[in-house]
Motif scaffolding. Structure first.
Motif, short mmCIF file in Angstrom:
data_model
loop_
_atom_site.label_atom_id
_atom_site.label_comp_id
_atom_site.label_asym_id
_atom_site.label_seq_id
_atom_site.Cartn_x
_atom_site.Cartn_y
_atom_site.Cartn_z
N ILE A 3 -14.58 -1.78 -2.68
CA ILE A 3 -15.26 -3.28 -2.38
C ILE A 3 -16.01 -3.05 -1.04
O ILE A 3 -15.44 -2.39 -0.09
N ARG A 4 -17.30 -3.60 -0.96
CA ARG A 4 -17.96 -3.62 0.12
C ARG A 4 -17.18 -4.46 1.39
O ARG A 4 -16.60 -5.63 1.14
N ARG A 5 -17.01 -3.82 2.45
CA ARG A 5 -15.98 -4.42 3.53
C ARG A 5 -16.83 -5.48 4.40
O ARG A 5 -18.03 -4.93 4.76
N ARG A 6 -16.30 -6.57 4.77
CA ARG A 6 -16.97 -7.44 5.57
C ARG A 6 -16.96 -6.98 7.07
O ARG A 6 -15.86 -6.31 7.50
N PRO A 7 -17.99 -6.89 7.90
CA PRO A 7 -17.93 -6.36 9.22
C PRO A 7 -17.06 -7.38 9.98
O PRO A 7 -16.87 -8.53 9.80
N GLU A 8 -16.28 -6.67 10.84
CA GLU A 8 -15.43 -7.36 11.79
C GLU A 8 -15.24 -6.88 13.08
O GLU A 8 -15.91 -5.63 13.36
N ARG A 9 -14.74 -7.49 14.14
CA ARG A 9 -14.83 -7.07 15.60
C ARG A 9 -13.82 -5.77 15.62
O ARG A 9 -12.60 -6.14 15.03
N VAL A 130 -6.78 -12.31 4.21
CA VAL A 130 -5.75 -11.71 3.13
C VAL A 130 -6.22 -11.32 1.77
O VAL A 130 -5.81 -10.15 1.18
N ALA A 131 -6.66 -12.29 1.20
CA ALA A 131 -6.91 -12.13 -0.34
C ALA A 131 -8.12 -11.08 -0.32
O ALA A 131 -7.95 -10.15 -1.35
N HIS A 132 -9.10 -11.12 0.41
CA HIS A 132 -10.08 -10.08 0.28
C HIS A 132 -9.50 -8.72 0.69
O HIS A 132 -9.85 -7.59 0.02
N ARG A 133 -8.76 -8.57 1.84
CA ARG A 133 -8.18 -7.37 2.17
C ARG A 133 -7.35 -6.88 0.84
O ARG A 133 -7.50 -5.49 0.79
N ILE A 134 -6.41 -7.58 0.24
CA ILE A 134 -5.71 -7.23 -1.06
C ILE A 134 -6.65 -6.60 -2.14
O ILE A 134 -6.24 -5.62 -2.56
N ARG A 135 -7.69 -7.33 -2.29
CA ARG A 135 -8.84 -6.64 -3.46
C ARG A 135 -9.34 -5.30 -2.87
O ARG A 135 -9.37 -4.30 -3.58
N GLU A 136 -9.66 -5.21 -1.64
CA GLU A 136 -10.19 -3.89 -1.07
C GLU A 136 -9.21 -2.81 -1.25
O GLU A 136 -9.54 -1.88 -1.94
N VAL A 137 -7.66 -2.93 -0.84
CA VAL A 137 -6.93 -1.93 -0.96
C VAL A 137 -6.60 -1.50 -2.32
O VAL A 137 -6.29 -0.45 -2.66
N LEU A 138 -6.37 -2.71 -3.11
CA LEU A 138 -6.14 -2.31 -4.60
C LEU A 138 -7.17 -1.58 -5.29
O LEU A 138 -7.06 -0.47 -5.97
N ALA A 139 -8.41 -1.79 -4.80
CA ALA A 139 -9.58 -1.01 -5.71
C ALA A 139 -9.63 0.26 -4.82
O ALA A 139 -9.81 1.46 -5.69
N ASP A 140 -9.67 0.45 -3.56
CA ASP A 140 -9.50 1.84 -3.00
C ASP A 140 -8.17 2.74 -3.44
O ASP A 140 -8.42 3.94 -3.48
N SER A 141 -7.09 2.10 -3.91
CA SER A 141 -5.99 2.98 -4.31
C SER A 141 -5.89 3.02 -5.99
O SER A 141 -5.01 3.72 -6.30
N GLY A 142 -6.93 2.51 -6.50
CA GLY A 142 -6.56 2.57 -7.98
C GLY A 142 -5.94 2.08 -8.74
O GLY A 142 -5.28 2.35 -9.87
N LEU A 143 -5.36 0.66 -8.00
CA LEU A 143 -4.42 0.03 -8.76
C LEU A 143 -4.85 -1.44 -9.33
O LEU A 143 -4.09 -2.32 -9.58
N GLU A 144 -5.97 -1.60 -9.44
CA GLU A 144 -6.64 -2.88 -9.59
C GLU A 144 -6.07 -3.30 -11.00
O GLU A 144 -5.70 -4.54 -10.89
N THR A 145 -5.88 -2.44 -12.17
CA THR A 145 -5.69 -2.90 -13.47
C THR A 145 -4.22 -3.11 -13.64
O THR A 145 -3.71 -3.50 -14.42
N VAL A 146 -3.30 -2.90 -12.56
CA VAL A 146 -2.04 -2.88 -12.34
C VAL A 146 -1.38 -3.84 -11.57
O VAL A 146 -0.40 -3.86 -11.14
N ALA A 147 -2.25 -4.58 -10.79
CA ALA A 147 -2.17 -5.35 -9.64
C ALA A 147 -0.88 -6.37 -9.86
O ALA A 147 -0.21 -6.65 -8.86
N ASP A 148 -0.88 -6.90 -11.05
CA ASP A 148 -0.16 -8.08 -11.39
C ASP A 148 1.08 -7.45 -12.24
O ASP A 148 1.77 -8.40 -12.65
N ARG A 149 1.44 -6.37 -12.10
CA ARG A 149 2.45 -5.57 -12.71
C ARG A 149 3.69 -5.67 -11.76
O ARG A 149 3.41 -5.49 -10.65
N PRO A 150 5.11 -6.03 -12.00
CA PRO A 150 6.33 -5.61 -11.27
C PRO A 150 6.22 -4.31 -10.75
O PRO A 150 5.95 -3.45 -11.73
N VAL A 151 6.60 -4.03 -9.80
CA VAL A 151 6.68 -2.48 -9.17
C VAL A 151 7.81 -1.63 -9.97
O VAL A 151 7.57 -0.46 -9.96
N GLU A 152 8.75 -2.43 -10.47
CA GLU A 152 9.88 -1.78 -11.10
C GLU A 152 9.32 -1.13 -12.32
O GLU A 152 10.15 -0.04 -12.94
#
Length: 360
Positions: A3-9, A130-152
């Motif tokens: 996901i395209r990142r928002r500019p920040e300081r 925080v919600a936008h950051r979470i979407r970013e790192v889920l996409a970058d780590s390839g976990l988008e499709t399993v984001a709502d599965r329990p880690v177990e």
């Protein structure tokens, strides 16, 4: 797709990302004092990826924990983006992400998204982002499709990628990775290397600890080697194989008796092994460098016997690592036997890997 990142300081700092001077660390275990690190000097430029190698007990994890502020150094000074690790802990933690990996450190019954959110809030990520950051790192780590599965329900590789996502949700400028691909199958390991490579391309400074030389070869700009708590080598990855002292290994097999030439010095070649296994013989030689003398010697050797098989294997990172480990053990034996100064000495591999020299 990321996901395209928002500019920040971003806090500016013109100096190195990591600057260590004379870092030492000792532990007390009963009446015994264990020296984990001895006078480590290391400077890492911003945006650089440095691979840290060494045997178990060499001091790699101790150094990683010091840089993450989980341990205090016993001696020396350490700075991260100009901030002192001892007196400016909060500032260092805001700039640093740590990924130790493994099965620990995750909440099994929470989903991947909930795990990331928990650690993001714990580390001070603002609610509005925080919600936008979470979407970013889920996409970058390839976990988008399993984001709502329990880690177990996650495989080991998915857990490792989740650790990476948690480490990146604060957008650290320095990422400390300790054995990120350990225990992964080849497919998962490659996925994780791709994710780490993306962080490198985005300008994140990375200190990567790994026993897998493929990780180092694929990701690192520089390689440093720790041995018995000392930094004994520091070289660019592109030049790492040069430290093996040879450029290739030649294996020759033939019929009958091994040529007498193999029992004498051969210009440009070093004979490692000669075996007579009737009716064949086998010889393994190291080529010191591709020059006229080496080709002449090989030509003469091949013409001296009834050769049935001939192969050349270019030098590998494993060869260089083995040679460096041997040098490190000899150096440690030398310092113990001669009573050399405990701090401030090492192998200056960039100039001469042939003996102990003083570091300045």
């Amino acid at each position: 797709m990321p996901i395209r990142r928002r500019p920040e300081r971003v806090e500016t700092h013109d100096g190195p990302a990591i600057e260590l001077r004379g870092i030492g660390r000792t532990y007390r275990t009963g009446r015994e004092t264990v020296v984990a690190l001895r006078g480590v000097d290391l400077v890492v430029k911003q945006g650089q990826v440095v691979g840290m190698l060494g045997r178990n007990g060499a001091g790699k994890t101790t150094l990683t924990k010091i840089l993450s502020t989980l341990l205090l150094p016993t001696s020396g000074t350490a700075r991260v983006f100009g901030h002192d690790l001892v007196s400016e802990v909060r500032a260092v933690r805001q700039l640093t992400g740590v990924v130790f990996g493994g099965d620990r450190g995750l909440y099994e019954r929470l989903t991947a998204r909930e795990n990331i959110q928990f650690f993001a809030m714990l580390n001070g990520v603002a609610r509005r982002t925080v919600a936008h950051r979470i979407r970013e790192v889920l996409a970058d780590s390839g976990l988008e499709t399993v984001a709502d599965r329990p880690v177990e329900s996650f495989s080991k590789g998915m857990r490792q990628r989740l650790h990476i996502a948690i480490g990146m949700v604060t957008r650290p400028r320095l990422l400390l990775l300790d054995e990120p691909t350990v225990g992964l199958d080849p497919v998962e390991a490659e996925r994780l290397r791709t994710a780490i490579g993306q962080l490198r391309d985005d300008g994140t400074t990375i200190l990567l600890t790994s026993h897998y030389l493929l990780d180092i070869e694929r990701l690192a700009d520089r390689v440093v080697l720790l041995a018995q708590g000392r930094l004994v080598a520091d070289v660019e990855t592109s030049r790492f194989t040069e430290l093996a002292g040879h450029v290739a290994t030649v294996t020759v097999r033939g019929r009958g008796l091994a040529p007498e030439a193999l029992r004498r010095p051969i210009p440009g070649l070093v004979v490692d092994v000669v075996k007579q296994e009737d009716p064949l013989w086998m010889a393994r030689l190291r080529v010191e460098g591709w020059a006229v003398g080496s080709f002449t010697s090989l030509s003469g050797l091949l013409g001296a016997g009834d050769v049935v098989d001939f192969s050349i294997a270019p030098v590998r990172l494993e060869d260089a690592y083995t040679e460096l480990e041997n040098l490190a053990r000899r150096w440690a034996t030398h310092t113990s036997a001669t009573g050399a100064a405990e701090y401030g000495t090492g192998w200056n591999t960039a100039a001469d890997a042939g003996g102990p020299v003083e570091r300045r």
